[in-house]
Design an enzyme around this catalytic site. Structure first.
Site, PDB file in Angstrom:
ATOM      1  N   THR A  41       0.820  -1.213   0.000  1.00  0.00           N
ATOM      2  CA  THR A  41       0.000   0.000   0.000  1.00  0.00           C
ATOM      3  C   THR A  41       0.854   1.263   0.000  1.00  0.00           C
ATOM      4  O   THR A  41       0.470   2.281  -0.552  1.00  0.00           O
ATOM      5  CB  THR A  41      -0.908   0.008   1.257  1.00  0.00           C
ATOM      6  N   TYR A  54      -7.930   0.391  -4.198  1.00  0.00           N
ATOM      7  CA  TYR A  54      -6.638   0.879  -4.655  1.00  0.00           C
ATOM      8  C   TYR A  54      -5.805  -0.309  -5.098  1.00  0.00           C
ATOM      9  O   TYR A  54      -6.136  -1.455  -4.825  1.00  0.00           O
ATOM     10  CB  TYR A  54      -5.914   1.655  -3.547  1.00  0.00           C
ATOM     11  N   SER A  87       1.595  -7.546  -0.733  1.00  0.00           N
ATOM     12  CA  SER A  87       2.350  -8.565   0.010  1.00  0.00           C
ATOM     13  C   SER A  87       1.538  -9.825   0.282  1.00  0.00           C
ATOM     14  O   SER A  87       2.068 -10.805   0.784  1.00  0.00           O
ATOM     15  CB  SER A  87       2.927  -7.989   1.299  1.00  0.00           C
ATOM     16  N   THR A 120       1.657  -4.534   4.265  1.00  0.00           N
ATOM     17  CA  THR A 120       1.562  -4.899   5.684  1.00  0.00           C
ATOM     18  C   THR A 120       1.012  -6.318   5.899  1.00  0.00           C
ATOM     19  O   THR A 120       1.198  -6.883   6.973  1.00  0.00           O
ATOM     20  CB  THR A 120       0.671  -3.901   6.450  1.00  0.00           C
ATOM     21  N   ASP A 121       0.347  -6.882   4.878  1.00  0.00           N
ATOM     22  CA  ASP A 121      -0.305  -8.193   5.068  1.00  0.00           C
ATOM     23  C   ASP A 121       0.664  -9.275   5.547  1.00  0.00           C
ATOM     24  O   ASP A 121       0.329 -10.070   6.421  1.00  0.00           O
ATOM     25  CB  ASP A 121      -0.960  -8.668   3.761  1.00  0.00           C
ATOM     26  N   LYS A 193       0.172  -8.181  12.570  1.00  0.00           N
ATOM     27  CA  LYS A 193      -0.911  -7.342  12.041  1.00  0.00           C
ATOM     28  C   LYS A 193      -2.215  -7.833  12.643  1.00  0.00           C
ATOM     29  O   LYS A 193      -2.576  -8.992  12.483  1.00  0.00           O
ATOM     30  CB  LYS A 193      -0.961  -7.408  10.517  1.00  0.00           C
ATOM     31  N   GLU A 316      -2.345 -29.866  27.595  1.00  0.00           N
ATOM     32  CA  GLU A 316      -3.528 -30.714  27.348  1.00  0.00           C
ATOM     33  C   GLU A 316      -3.226 -31.804  26.328  1.00  0.00           C
ATOM     34  O   GLU A 316      -3.987 -32.756  26.177  1.00  0.00           O
ATOM     35  CB  GLU A 316      -4.698 -29.858  26.862  1.00  0.00           C
TER      36      GLU A 316
HETATM   37  N1  DGL Z   1      -2.493  -6.037   0.001  1.00  0.00           N
HETATM   38  C1  DGL Z   1      -1.826  -5.476   1.036  1.00  0.00           C
HETATM   39  C2  DGL Z   1      -0.322  -5.677   1.052  1.00  0.00           C
HETATM   40  O1  DGL Z   1       0.358  -5.283   0.133  1.00  0.00           O
HETATM   41  C3  DGL Z   1      -2.151  -4.083   1.217  1.00  0.00           C
HETATM   42  C4  DGL Z   1      -2.073  -3.790   2.635  1.00  0.00           C
HETATM   43  C5  DGL Z   1      -0.909  -2.938   2.969  1.00  0.00           C
HETATM   44  O2  DGL Z   1       0.105  -2.823   2.307  1.00  0.00           O
HETATM   45  O3  DGL Z   1      -1.050  -2.355   3.997  1.00  0.00           O
HETATM   46  O4  DGL Z   1       0.156  -6.203   2.007  1.00  0.00           O
END
Ligand code: DGL
Length: 359
Positions: A41, A54, A87, A120-121, A193, A316
């Protein structure tokens, strides 16, 4: 008259020389930081100005650097495009390329640190992978953003500024890869995340955050006490994508059967990470299938889908009897990485268990 003009000219030349020298000295004194871009992103643009949609990875590394002119006060920057993807499609091929490039660059005397721009993914997975295979104590900082570059109040520029300031900071050395978003610094092993869209999506639910950024300055709150980087025994030198053993994750839920585990074994899986309920638990049917898999030499690691806490041995589930490995503090997605690198060295469950204690 002539003398006056020529002395003015000389003064001008002297002034330009002094200025050039001052700039050169300032640039010389600044740390050299490499920006390796992978997409996400932070490099994304809205598909239409009014649109919530986007596309990740629209802008190049040079666009990102140019968009934040303040960066030149902090470091001498140069960029490289390693990939330009969302990502969610991160893969072993890009990881190996990124790790090799980090190792090459950080071995150079004139490189002081690396900033990696990333979606971020899967940022936490890339950060953890690099913490196991990058052989340097120099700072590696991963930055991303929750809002695309074209959105109102985009967070990419400030996150990039913080990332560069951190990578240029000698205090960031020896801590392993760091993740910085929302003015918060996380260790690679801890970062997770935890929200789909919020700016404070990254948390460090087990051991807590590494520190905070405050107006461009880093304040560290804790040390990274687990093995990483120069203290890691793992390496990907010379490894190709296919050399990494096949490790899969099975998500546990009410009424889970054993068929998924049986199918993975029939496909030649080398390791299975159970993303278990609660303390790494699952149904009797899935346990029986996992026990069978372990008896056939598949490494079975138990983790928890709760998102935090420790999955320790023999609570367990009788790991000793079933031949399982406890995932300890790692999430299933990080356990998959450690198991993959561990299995590239050994399939002794005792040694694999030790990795989960130390890393
Ligand atoms: N599809 C996500 C990625 O590239 C977008 C989310 C992000 O970058 O925050 O990980």
């Amino acid at each position: 008259m002539k003398t006056k003009t020529s002395s003015m000219k000389t003064n001008k030349i002297l002034l330009s020389l002094t200025l050039a020298l001052t700039f050169a000295q300032a640039a010389w004194a600044l740390p050299n930081i490499k920006v390796l871009a992978t997409g996400g992103t932070i490099a994304g643009a809205q598909t239409a100005q009014s649109d919530a949609g986007y596309k990740s990875g629209t802008f190049s590394v040079n666009d990102l650097i140019k968009a934040v002119p303040q960066l030149t006060n902090v470091a001498v920057l140069s960029g490289e495009q390693i990939a330009n993807i969302g990502s969610q499609t991160m893969n072993h091929e890009v990881w190996l390329k990124l790790a090799a490039r980090c190792n090459e660059l950080l071995a150079q005397k004139d490189v002081d640190g690396i900033v990696i721009t990333h979606g971020t993914d899967t940022m936490e997975e890339t950060a953890y992978f690099l913490s196991l295979v990058v052989k340097s104590d120099k700072p590696v900082v991963l930055v991303g953003s929750m809002r695309p570059a074209t959105a109102i109040s985009a967070d990419g520029p400030i996150n990039l500024c913080n990332g560069v300031a951190l990578a240029a900071n000698p205090e960031a050395k020896g801590r392993g890869p760091l993740v910085v978003l929302n003015d918060t610094i996380h260790y690679a092993r801890e970062a997770q995340k935890m929200h789909t869209t919020r700016m404070d999506t990254f948390q460090s639910p087990n051991r807590g955050i590494a520190g905070m950024m405050n107006t461009g300055k880093a304040f560290f709150y804790s040390m990274n006490t687990t093995r990483h980087n120069t203290k890691s025994e793992f390496s990907v030198a010379g490894l190709k994508t296919n050399d990494l053993p096949y490790v899969a994750i099975v998500y546990s839920h009410a009424n889970l059967g054993g068929e998924m585990v049986d199918f993975l074994v029939s496909q030649g899986v080398k390791g299975i990470v159970l993303d278990g309920v609660g303390d790494g638990n699952t149904t009797d049917a899935a346990l029986a299938a996992l026990e069978k898999a372990a008896k056939q030499g598949v490494a079975v690691v138990r983790c928890s889908r709760t998102g935090s806490g420790v999955v320790d041995r023999n609570v367990e589930v009788n790991d000793d009897k079933l031949g399982f490995i406890a995932g300890m503090e790692l999430s299933a997605q990080k356990a998959r990485i450690l198991l993959m690198l561990g299995l590239a060295k050994t399939n002794d469950p005792k040694q694999l268990q030790q990795y989960f204690v130390e890393y």
